[in-house]
Design a protein around this motif. Structure first.
Motif, PDB file in Angstrom:
ATOM      1  N   GLU A   1     -84.410  91.324  41.304  1.00 21.14           N
ATOM      2  CA  GLU A   1     -85.735  91.197  41.922  1.00 21.14           C
ATOM      3  C   GLU A   1     -85.653  91.141  43.445  1.00 21.14           C
ATOM      4  N   GLN A   2     -84.496  90.727  43.977  1.00 16.54           N
ATOM      5  CA  GLN A   2     -84.294  90.632  45.425  1.00 16.54           C
ATOM      6  C   GLN A   2     -83.763  91.926  46.032  1.00 16.54           C
ATOM      7  N   LEU A   3     -83.454  92.890  45.212  1.00 16.40           N
ATOM      8  CA  LEU A   3     -82.860  94.153  45.676  1.00 16.40           C
ATOM      9  C   LEU A   3     -83.922  95.242  45.655  1.00 16.40           C
ATOM     10  N   LYS A   4     -84.648  95.371  46.736  1.00 15.36           N
ATOM     11  CA  LYS A   4     -85.778  96.307  46.772  1.00 15.36           C
ATOM     12  C   LYS A   4     -85.345  97.778  46.825  1.00 15.36           C
TER      13      LYS A   4
ATOM     14  N   MET B   1     -67.037  89.284  40.095  1.00 14.10           N
ATOM     15  CA  MET B   1     -67.609  88.031  40.584  1.00 14.10           C
ATOM     16  C   MET B   1     -67.421  86.968  39.509  1.00 14.10           C
ATOM     17  N   GLY B   2     -66.943  85.817  39.918  1.00 14.82           N
ATOM     18  CA  GLY B   2     -66.699  84.703  39.018  1.00 14.82           C
ATOM     19  C   GLY B   2     -65.863  83.682  39.750  1.00 14.82           C
ATOM     20  N   MET B   3     -65.303  82.751  39.024  1.00 15.46           N
ATOM     21  CA  MET B   3     -64.398  81.771  39.626  1.00 15.46           C
ATOM     22  C   MET B   3     -63.147  82.509  40.069  1.00 15.46           C
ATOM     23  N   GLN B   4     -62.777  82.348  41.321  1.00 11.01           N
ATOM     24  CA  GLN B   4     -61.655  83.080  41.888  1.00 11.01           C
ATOM     25  C   GLN B   4     -60.357  82.279  41.762  1.00 11.01           C
ATOM     26  N   ASP B   5     -59.859  82.158  40.526  1.00  9.54           N
ATOM     27  CA  ASP B   5     -58.596  81.479  40.234  1.00  9.54           C
ATOM     28  C   ASP B   5     -58.536  80.086  40.855  1.00  9.54           C
ATOM     29  N   SER B   6     -59.582  79.324  40.612  1.00  7.40           N
ATOM     30  CA  SER B   6     -59.618  77.955  41.121  1.00  7.40           C
ATOM     31  C   SER B   6     -60.131  77.038  40.016  1.00  7.40           C
ATOM     32  N   PHE B   7     -59.869  75.758  40.182  1.00  4.27           N
ATOM     33  CA  PHE B   7     -60.378  74.788  39.222  1.00  4.27           C
ATOM     34  C   PHE B   7     -61.832  74.492  39.553  1.00  4.27           C
TER      35      PHE B   7
ATOM     36  N   HIS C   1     -70.858  80.851  44.474  1.00  9.23           N
ATOM     37  CA  HIS C   1     -71.483  82.142  44.817  1.00  9.23           C
ATOM     38  C   HIS C   1     -71.842  82.952  43.576  1.00  9.23           C
ATOM     39  N   LEU C   2     -72.413  82.265  42.589  1.00  8.92           N
ATOM     40  CA  LEU C   2     -72.806  82.919  41.346  1.00  8.92           C
ATOM     41  C   LEU C   2     -74.306  82.778  41.074  1.00  8.92           C
ATOM     42  N   ASP C   3     -75.044  82.314  42.061  1.00  8.17           N
ATOM     43  CA  ASP C   3     -76.496  82.224  41.926  1.00  8.17           C
ATOM     44  C   ASP C   3     -77.112  83.579  42.271  1.00  8.17           C
ATOM     45  N   ALA C   4     -78.387  83.738  41.971  1.00 14.05           N
ATOM     46  CA  ALA C   4     -79.054  85.024  42.181  1.00 14.05           C
ATOM     47  C   ALA C   4     -78.956  85.507  43.619  1.00 14.05           C
ATOM     48  N   SER C   5     -79.131  84.612  44.577  1.00 12.28           N
ATOM     49  CA  SER C   5     -79.064  85.005  45.998  1.00 12.28           C
ATOM     50  C   SER C   5     -77.681  85.523  46.371  1.00 12.28           C
ATOM     51  N   SER C   6     -76.640  84.865  45.888  1.00 15.59           N
ATOM     52  CA  SER C   6     -75.267  85.305  46.176  1.00 15.59           C
ATOM     53  C   SER C   6     -74.961  86.645  45.512  1.00 15.59           C
ATOM     54  N   ILE C   7     -75.459  86.825  44.298  1.00 15.53           N
ATOM     55  CA  ILE C   7     -75.254  88.092  43.598  1.00 15.53           C
ATOM     56  C   ILE C   7     -75.945  89.214  44.360  1.00 15.53           C
ATOM     57  N   ALA C   8     -77.194  88.999  44.766  1.00 12.07           N
ATOM     58  CA  ALA C   8     -77.932  90.020  45.516  1.00 12.07           C
ATOM     59  C   ALA C   8     -77.224  90.345  46.827  1.00 12.07           C
ATOM     60  N   GLN C   9     -76.740  89.314  47.534  1.00 13.90           N
ATOM     61  CA  GLN C   9     -76.035  89.534  48.800  1.00 13.90           C
ATOM     62  C   GLN C   9     -74.775  90.366  48.593  1.00 13.90           C
TER      63      GLN C   9
END
Length: 139
Positions: free
Chosen positions: A39-42, A104-110, A124-132
């Motif tokens: 929805e954020q990607l026009k 996109m996901g957890m980058q080998d961290s706990f 960085h897995l929320d909608a805003s981060s995904i759109a960015q």
């Protein structure tokens, strides 16, 4: 997201939104966040695919998507190692298709404990981060 005609099928993915150039392949909670991100990607109209089973994975759908898109972004709410991104990469590798892939996901961290909304933002897995991220990839 689904209407009354939807039936779940073991090992099969579902195209939720049809787009071009870039495809998001998501699983679990990330499907809903990806819908919000779209929805954020026009100017960008990504395809969105829900992969509800990683093993078996819908190889046919992934290969068809790679043939018709320039980029695939996999999104999962756990470690990218040994998850959806790896399964998609293993599916694509033998075919040498020119489609780029980002995970996109957890980058080998706990992980940490907390409120789901806060954790999605932190990793960085929320909608805003995904759109960015989609915007960055498409530049």
């Amino acid at each position: 997201m689904y209407d009354d005609s939807y039936t779940w099928e073991y090992g099969k993915g579902q195209i939720l939104k049809k787009g071009s150039k870039i495809a998001i392949i998501a699983t679990g909670l990330m499907v809903q966040e990806s819908l919000k991100a779209i929805e954020q990607l026009k100017d960008i109209e990504p395809t969105l695919i829900n992969i509800s089973t990683i093993k078996p994975i819908d190889e046919e759908l992934i290969l068809e998507t790679a043939k018709t898109h320039d980029v695939i972004v996999t999104i999962e709410e756990h470690n990218v190692i040994g998850g959806l991104g790896g399964a998609v990469a293993e599916t694509l590798a033998p075919y040498g298709l020119p489609c780029r892939q980002y995970m996109m996901g957890m980058q080998d961290s706990f992980g940490r404990s907390g409120k789901p909304k806060d954790l999605l933002a932190r990793y960085h897995l929320d909608a805003s981060s995904i759109a960015q991220k989609i915007k960055e990839i498409m530049k």
